[in-house]
Design an enzyme around this catalytic site. Structure first.
Site, PDB file in Angstrom:
ATOM      1  N   HIS A 115      36.427  41.661   1.238  1.00 47.88           N
ATOM      2  CA  HIS A 115      36.690  42.607   0.155  1.00 47.88           C
ATOM      3  C   HIS A 115      35.419  43.389  -0.179  1.00 47.88           C
ATOM      4  CE1 HIS A 115      38.998  44.076  -3.230  1.00 47.88           C
ATOM      5  NE2 HIS A 115      38.038  43.719  -4.075  1.00 47.88           N
ATOM      6  N   ASP A 142      40.751  40.790   3.904  1.00 47.99           N
ATOM      7  CA  ASP A 142      40.818  40.937   2.454  1.00 47.99           C
ATOM      8  C   ASP A 142      42.267  40.782   2.016  1.00 47.99           C
ATOM      9  OD1 ASP A 142      40.758  41.703  -0.193  1.00 47.99           O
ATOM     10  OD2 ASP A 142      40.177  43.777   0.213  1.00 47.99           O
ATOM     11  N   SER A 188      37.536  48.260  -5.046  1.00 48.57           N
ATOM     12  CA  SER A 188      38.279  47.168  -5.673  1.00 48.57           C
ATOM     13  C   SER A 188      39.100  47.709  -6.840  1.00 48.57           C
ATOM     14  CB  SER A 188      37.323  46.049  -6.081  1.00 48.57           C
ATOM     15  OG  SER A 188      38.029  44.897  -6.463  1.00 48.57           O
TER      16      SER A 188
END
Length: 213
Positions: free
Chosen positions: A188, A158, A63
């Site tokens: 994600h 995502d 991320s």
């Protein structure tokens, strides 16, 4: 959000898959510590390791941590420091301008994120003094030349997915090598969910990639 506590399980499974030591570290978080506190902390850790004679084999981030890993490699290159042999990015959020089509096309499939939520997080992170297009905050928009090979594992559901493809295009245009593998239907940073067979498959392939370096 996030810490070595929230990611301890993922780091342990990555260590097991690769047969290597994994060093995780806490860095300062917004809004108490806005940009560039987090990338400064990440680079400080990397520099300290290099100065101690323990150059990391790879930098890994998921991320927003993917942006920290990529940005750290760029800063190390610019500072003339030895580089890792590879980068591994999991569902990286690399473009705070959120220009990719996935930010709208996948909004109904993404079970976690909404564009408004991410825009608010970006504003909180950057504050008033920095723009989302600043390459030091959105490293995918910067100079990607001279970096080691990059492996990206992303989820097909995502909304940040296009950041991975943008990285591959921009790096290739500058002579770099990026391999992007998309796990269909995955959310994600799905690797944090140990029960998912796709998470086990992703980490097994990452482990094999790292062992081959």
């Amino acid at each position: 959000i996030g810490s070595v506590r929230s990611h301890a399980g993922l780091m342990a499974r990555l260590a097991a898959a690769s047969g290597m030591r994994v060093l995780g570290f806490d860095y300062r978080l917004a809004p108490e510590h806005r940009f560039p506190a987090a990338p400064d902390d990440a680079f400080a850790v990397y520099r300290a390791l290099v100065e101690a004679g323990d150059i990391p084999l790879a930098l890994v981030g998921d991320s927003a941590g993917g942006a920290l890993a990529l940005g750290t490699a760029i800063r190390a290159r610019d500072a003339g420091l030895p580089l890792p042999k590879a980068l591994v990015l999991l569902s990286p959020w690399l473009d705070l301008t959120m220009s990719g089509e996935s930010y709208s096309a996948l909004v109904e499939q993404d079970i976690f994120s909404r564009p408004e939520q991410l825009k608010a997080m970006a504003r909180t992170y950057l504050g008033r003094d920095h723009a989302p297009a600043d390459p030091t905050a959105s490293p995918v928009l910067g100079d990607l030349s001279g970096l080691p090979p990059i492996l990206v594992h992303a989820g097909g559901a995502d909304i940040t997915l296009d950041d991975s493809h943008l990285l591959a295009r921009n790096a290739a245009a500058q002579g770099g090598r990026v391999e992007v593998e998309v796990f269909e239907g995955m959310c994600h940073h799905f690797q944090v969910f140990e029960e998912l067979p796709e998470a086990a498959l992703s980490l097994a392939r990452i482990g094999a990639f790292l062992r081959a370096l």
